[in-house]
Every structure is written in C-alpha cells, then in structure tokens.
Design a protein around this motif. Structure first.
Motif, PDB file in Angstrom:
ATOM      1  N   GLY A  74       0.849  -1.195   0.000  1.00  0.00           N
ATOM      2  CA  GLY A  74       0.000   0.000   0.000  1.00  0.00           C
ATOM      3  C   GLY A  74       0.879   1.237   0.000  1.00  0.00           C
ATOM      4  N   GLY A  75       0.417   2.257   0.715  1.00  0.00           N
ATOM      5  CA  GLY A  75       1.147   3.526   0.740  1.00  0.00           C
ATOM      6  C   GLY A  75       2.589   3.364   1.198  1.00  0.00           C
ATOM      7  N   MET A  76       2.772   2.683   2.309  1.00  0.00           N
ATOM      8  CA  MET A  76       4.130   2.584   2.870  1.00  0.00           C
ATOM      9  C   MET A  76       4.988   1.581   2.098  1.00  0.00           C
ATOM     10  N   GLY A  77       4.361   0.473   1.660  1.00  0.00           N
ATOM     11  CA  GLY A  77       5.094  -0.497   0.829  1.00  0.00           C
ATOM     12  C   GLY A  77       5.660   0.199  -0.404  1.00  0.00           C
ATOM     13  N   TYR A 120       3.563  -9.109  -2.433  1.00  0.00           N
ATOM     14  CA  TYR A 120       2.282  -9.799  -2.262  1.00  0.00           C
ATOM     15  C   TYR A 120       1.340  -8.847  -1.552  1.00  0.00           C
ATOM     16  N   ASP A 121       0.174  -8.632  -2.148  1.00  0.00           N
ATOM     17  CA  ASP A 121      -0.865  -7.806  -1.523  1.00  0.00           C
ATOM     18  C   ASP A 121      -2.205  -8.476  -1.802  1.00  0.00           C
ATOM     19  N   ILE A 122      -3.120  -8.401  -0.831  1.00  0.00           N
ATOM     20  CA  ILE A 122      -4.422  -9.053  -1.039  1.00  0.00           C
ATOM     21  C   ILE A 122      -5.253  -8.346  -2.109  1.00  0.00           C
ATOM     22  N   ALA A 152       4.594  -4.684   5.462  1.00  0.00           N
ATOM     23  CA  ALA A 152       3.979  -3.345   5.520  1.00  0.00           C
ATOM     24  C   ALA A 152       2.465  -3.447   5.350  1.00  0.00           C
ATOM     25  N   THR A 153       1.905  -4.416   6.038  1.00  0.00           N
ATOM     26  CA  THR A 153       0.443  -4.600   6.054  1.00  0.00           C
ATOM     27  C   THR A 153      -0.142  -3.780   7.208  1.00  0.00           C
ATOM     28  N   PRO A 154      -1.464  -3.702   7.319  1.00  0.00           N
ATOM     29  CA  PRO A 154      -2.041  -3.173   8.573  1.00  0.00           C
ATOM     30  C   PRO A 154      -1.475  -3.935   9.773  1.00  0.00           C
ATOM     31  N   ASN A 155      -1.496  -3.282  10.930  1.00  0.00           N
ATOM     32  CA  ASN A 155      -0.736  -3.774  12.088  1.00  0.00           C
ATOM     33  C   ASN A 155      -1.113  -5.168  12.585  1.00  0.00           C
ATOM     34  N   ASN A 156      -2.397  -5.534  12.454  1.00  0.00           N
ATOM     35  CA  ASN A 156      -2.828  -6.825  13.008  1.00  0.00           C
ATOM     36  C   ASN A 156      -2.278  -8.006  12.206  1.00  0.00           C
ATOM     37  N   TRP A 157      -1.661  -7.743  11.043  1.00  0.00           N
ATOM     38  CA  TRP A 157      -1.064  -8.828  10.256  1.00  0.00           C
ATOM     39  C   TRP A 157       0.446  -8.935  10.440  1.00  0.00           C
ATOM     40  N   HIS A 158       1.029  -8.013  11.182  1.00  0.00           N
ATOM     41  CA  HIS A 158       2.495  -8.007  11.310  1.00  0.00           C
ATOM     42  C   HIS A 158       3.020  -9.338  11.850  1.00  0.00           C
ATOM     43  N   LYS A 159       2.422  -9.797  12.952  1.00  0.00           N
ATOM     44  CA  LYS A 159       2.959 -10.994  13.614  1.00  0.00           C
ATOM     45  C   LYS A 159       2.916 -12.192  12.669  1.00  0.00           C
ATOM     46  N   HIS A 160       1.780 -12.399  12.044  1.00  0.00           N
ATOM     47  CA  HIS A 160       1.596 -13.547  11.159  1.00  0.00           C
ATOM     48  C   HIS A 160       2.690 -13.583  10.081  1.00  0.00           C
ATOM     49  N   TYR A 161       2.884 -12.463   9.409  1.00  0.00           N
ATOM     50  CA  TYR A 161       3.830 -12.462   8.287  1.00  0.00           C
ATOM     51  C   TYR A 161       5.287 -12.436   8.737  1.00  0.00           C
ATOM     52  N   VAL A 162       5.561 -11.734   9.843  1.00  0.00           N
ATOM     53  CA  VAL A 162       6.956 -11.698  10.311  1.00  0.00           C
ATOM     54  C   VAL A 162       7.386 -13.113  10.704  1.00  0.00           C
ATOM     55  N   CYS A 166      10.032  -5.109   9.770  1.00  0.00           N
ATOM     56  CA  CYS A 166       8.601  -4.934   9.995  1.00  0.00           C
ATOM     57  C   CYS A 166       8.311  -3.446  10.165  1.00  0.00           C
ATOM     58  N   GLU A 167       7.230  -3.012   9.574  1.00  0.00           N
ATOM     59  CA  GLU A 167       6.830  -1.618   9.791  1.00  0.00           C
ATOM     60  C   GLU A 167       6.436  -1.423  11.256  1.00  0.00           C
ATOM     61  N   LYS A 168       6.493  -0.167  11.674  1.00  0.00           N
ATOM     62  CA  LYS A 168       6.006   0.152  13.022  1.00  0.00           C
ATOM     63  C   LYS A 168       4.491   0.212  12.996  1.00  0.00           C
ATOM     64  N   PRO A 169       3.801   0.030  14.096  1.00  0.00           N
ATOM     65  CA  PRO A 169       4.284  -0.485  15.368  1.00  0.00           C
ATOM     66  C   PRO A 169       4.657  -1.953  15.173  1.00  0.00           C
ATOM     67  N   GLN A 173      11.752   2.053  12.386  1.00  0.00           N
ATOM     68  CA  GLN A 173      11.557   3.268  13.204  1.00  0.00           C
ATOM     69  C   GLN A 173      12.272   4.401  12.477  1.00  0.00           C
ATOM     70  N   ASN A 174      11.722   4.762  11.317  1.00  0.00           N
ATOM     71  CA  ASN A 174      12.397   5.731  10.452  1.00  0.00           C
ATOM     72  C   ASN A 174      12.505   7.123  11.056  1.00  0.00           C
ATOM     73  N   ARG A 175      11.645   7.411  12.041  1.00  0.00           N
ATOM     74  CA  ARG A 175      11.666   8.772  12.591  1.00  0.00           C
ATOM     75  C   ARG A 175      12.893   9.022  13.470  1.00  0.00           C
ATOM     76  N   ASP A 234      -9.236   4.681   6.774  1.00  0.00           N
ATOM     77  CA  ASP A 234      -8.924   3.306   6.372  1.00  0.00           C
ATOM     78  C   ASP A 234      -8.844   2.423   7.617  1.00  0.00           C
ATOM     79  N   TRP A 235      -8.016   1.397   7.591  1.00  0.00           N
ATOM     80  CA  TRP A 235      -7.891   0.488   8.736  1.00  0.00           C
ATOM     81  C   TRP A 235      -7.441   1.233   9.996  1.00  0.00           C
ATOM     82  N   ARG A 236      -6.886   2.423   9.823  1.00  0.00           N
ATOM     83  CA  ARG A 236      -6.398   3.186  10.979  1.00  0.00           C
ATOM     84  C   ARG A 236      -7.503   3.571  11.949  1.00  0.00           C
ATOM     85  N   CYS A 237      -8.762   3.554  11.466  1.00  0.00           N
ATOM     86  CA  CYS A 237      -9.834   3.857  12.435  1.00  0.00           C
ATOM     87  C   CYS A 237     -10.588   2.595  12.838  1.00  0.00           C
TER      88      CYS A 237
END
Ligand code: NAD
Length: 355
Positions: free
Chosen positions: A11-14, A34-36, A70-80, A92-95, A121-123, A160-163
């Motif tokens: 997505g945007g960050m990928g 890979y993106d859904i 770089a998926t929404p956060n709830n998928w980080h664990k699965h893919y990492v 892995c993207e933050k968080p 943690q690019n910041r 988007d998923w952020r809310c």
C-alpha cells in the motif's frame, strides 16, 4: 554484496519503501510483492515487479533474502513469523506488533531462526529530532528538566484500517510509537512513571473506538520529565519540540523550521529591571530576562537526508558487519510504555514501573 527484497503489503508505505530502495540503495533490489488487493498487484507489475499469488509463494522464492512487512498492524505478527520461519531476514513496519506479548513471541522466533529482525523506526532520522538530540548531547542546554514532543493534525484519522481497533488503528500505535521511540533514544535512563490521557474525541462508537488524541507524561529515573502529545483534531498547533534545560530553552516550531535556542548567560540578573504590568497587576517572575543576560541563536535544519542509513545498517547486519541500529529490545520498551499509557488512562492512575 547484493540483496533481494520482497514486500508483503504493497500500500502507501510499501510503495514508499519500493521507491526509496530503488532510488537510494544500490545493493538492494525489490523483486516482487504480495498484496491481497488485485489493484496493488497490477500496480506492482506496472513497475516491472513480480506480483506473487500468495505470501507463501513470495516466501518460497529463494532469491529473496529480505522481507518487508507493511500490512495493517494486526497482520504483522503472522507475516513476520512466517518470513522468519522461511529463512528470511525481516523488516517490519512500526508499530512492530499489536502488544508486547506478540513481540516477545516474535523475538523468540527470530532467535530460533537466527535471522535479522528489525523495525522501521524511520523517525530516528527526522532532522528535527536529530537536532534536539545533538543539542542535548552537547550539554549546552544543561540538564533537561522538561522535554515536550508533539505532532498535531486537524483532519481526524484517515478513513482506512487506521480507524478500526481490530486492525491496530488509533494514534497511539500510529504516531505515539514514533514519539516514544525518539524520547527513549534521547534519554539515557529507564522510564519510572507514566501518566496518560488517551482520548476518543471523534471515534466514539464501538466499531471505531480508536484513540485519536493522547498525552503521555513520563518521568525517567534520572529525573528528566517528558510529555508526548499526538492530536488529530487540533486546529491550532503548539511547537513540535519544546525543551527546557537548566542552562537554556530550545523550541522547534515545525519539522522544517529549525530551532530557536536561548541560553542563560552566567551573569547576575537584576530583578528590579523587568516588571510586566498586566491589567490586573504587576509581575516580575513572569517578565522576560533582560537581553544582556541571554544569548540567542537559530539553528537551521540540516537538509541532508540520512534515512537510507536504516537500510544500509540492515544489510550490513545481514552481512555480519554491523549491529542493528533499531533493536527489537528497544521496540519492546516502546510497546511497554504504550501499554502503561493505556493502563494509566483507563484506570486514572500513574503507572510506576521501570521500563
Ligand atoms: P495501506 O492501507 O496504505 O497499505 C496496506 C496494504 O496492505 C494495502 O495495500 C492492503 O491491501 C494490504 N493488506 C491488507 N491486509 C493484507 C494481508 N492480510 N496480506 C497482504 N496484504 C494486505 O497502509 P500503510 O499506510 O501502507 O501502512 C502499512 C504499515 O506501514 C502499517 O503498519 C503502518 O503503521 C506502517 N506505516 C509506517 C510509516 C512510517 O513512517 N514508518 C508510515 C505509514 C505507515
């Protein structure tokens, strides 16, 4: 040595990573994604990349030695975890994860698999942050007693998923994690107290109950106090940074504004010289210092980009030539601070815990 990356979640960050790597990192090529979403797969193909039909297919590609999640956060664990188990190094993207428990499990997997695992943690390469860090390290502000760090938008949360809570939405995990990480990297001491208000100003129904405004007060064991604020409904903004030390004060209005710094000169200050007469009465305490007792300076933001150093460091670490700059243990501290902040806000208490 050349490396090849695959991106899960384009997505945007990928896409930002793809552009950044392609333009700036000579020894790293992005082979595919890979993106859904079909449209993202098509977009990847239009850029000359491979679009894999599944994450497994990407992870089975032997050419790929580094995977970016770089998926929404709830998928980080699965893919990492899947990537680590497939023998890949992982960014892995933050968080980094949804909570510290997930991170603990993933850190264990990375250890078992013997692969590099880090967080974007690019910041840590933000020029304003580096300016504050440099000034504090130089000691010219003296001992800091209060550091305030804020980011404030006025347009709410992108729709988007952020809310959505279940996807890991909300501003604590989105921006809080950056500001906490910066603060922890700047103060060389454990956190000892956390008191926070985490609010749902505009997202107040059960499906969208994500936090959209927050303030965290932190006290470190060495006595330094800090305040972090993330706003999404702030029509007027406060300075990005406001740093008070016992020898001077520093203010950075915005990401690109540079810093205004005022140092107190080591001269005697005569109280009687400055009195402010307000409509309701006089004050000497709140009058500004006389000009001859201070030294003022403005420091411009250094425009050099250096966030590419993140990737160079990851590749050097994979090659065994460096240590990670962004360590999972550091991300764990941020996760724990966020959890303490949520707890403080929910229970109305100051969380006294060494982090
Ligand atoms: P986005 O919505 O633009 O992109 C997410 C992509 O993931 C979408 O293309 C979506 O189709 C895809 N996706 C969703 N579920 C998937 C699944 N199960 N498997 C594969 N693909 C899936 O979001 P974004 O802004 O790119 O954010 C992605 C991640 O990057 C988040 O973790 C976010 O916190 C992080 N991020 C980091 C920064 C930074 O500065 N470091 C900035 C923005 C976002």
């Amino acid at each position: 040595m050349k490396h090849t990356m695959g991106i899960i979640g384009f997505g945007g960050m990928g896409n930002h990573h793809y552009k950044h790597v392609t333009q700036e990192i000579d020894r790293l090529t992005v082979k595919g994604v890979y993106d859904i979403k079909d449209e993202r797969a098509q977009y990847a193909r239009s850029l000359g990349m491979q679009a894999y039909g599944s994450a497994e297919e990407l992870l089975n590609d032997g050419e790929i030695d580094l995977v970016l999640v770089a998926t929404p956060n709830n998928w980080h664990k699965h893919y990492v975890e899947a990537a680590l188990r497939a023998g890949k190094n992982v960014i892995c993207e933050k968080p980094v994860m949804m909570n510290s428990e997930e991170l603990e499990q993933v850190m264990e997997t990375a250890k078992q698999c013997g692969k590099v695992f880090t967080v974007h943690q690019n910041r840590r390469w933000d020029r304003d942050y580096l300016l504050v860090k440099r000034e504090l390290e130089s000691g010219t502000l003296g001992k800091p007693f209060f550091i305030e760090s804020r980011v404030e938008g006025a347009r709410g949360i992108p729709g988007d998923w952020r809310c959505t809570k279940v996807a890991g939405g909300g501003m604590m995990l989105d921006w809080g994690v950056h500001l906490i990480d910066q603060m922890l990297m700047m103060i060389d001491s454990p956190v000892s107290e956390i008191y926070a208000q985490v609010l749902n100003v505009k997202y107040q129904n059960p499906e969208n109950d994500v936090d959209d405004n927050l303030k965290i007060n932190m006290k470190f064991k060495n006595g330094v106090c800090a305040m972090i604020e993330v706003g999404t409904y702030n029509m007027l903004t406060m300075p990005r940074w406001y740093v008070c030390g016992d020898k001077g004060t520093m203010k950075i209005d915005d990401w690109g504004s540079g810093a205004d710094i005022v140092y107190a000169k080591d001269v005697e200050m005569v109280w009687e010289n400055s009195i402010i007469y307000t409509a309701a009465g006089p004050t000497r305490t709140m009058a500004p210092r006389p000009k001859e007792t201070v030294e003022e300076k403005h420091v411009d933001i250094d425009e050099k980009k250096s966030v590419y150093l993140f990737y160079e460091n990851v590749l050097d670490t994979i090659e065994g030539k460096a240590e990670l700059i962004v360590k999972p243990e550091e991300a764990m501290r941020s996760m724990k601070v966020m959890e303490a902040a949520f707890k403080s806000s929910a229970e109305g208490i100051c969380v006294k815990e060494e982090i």
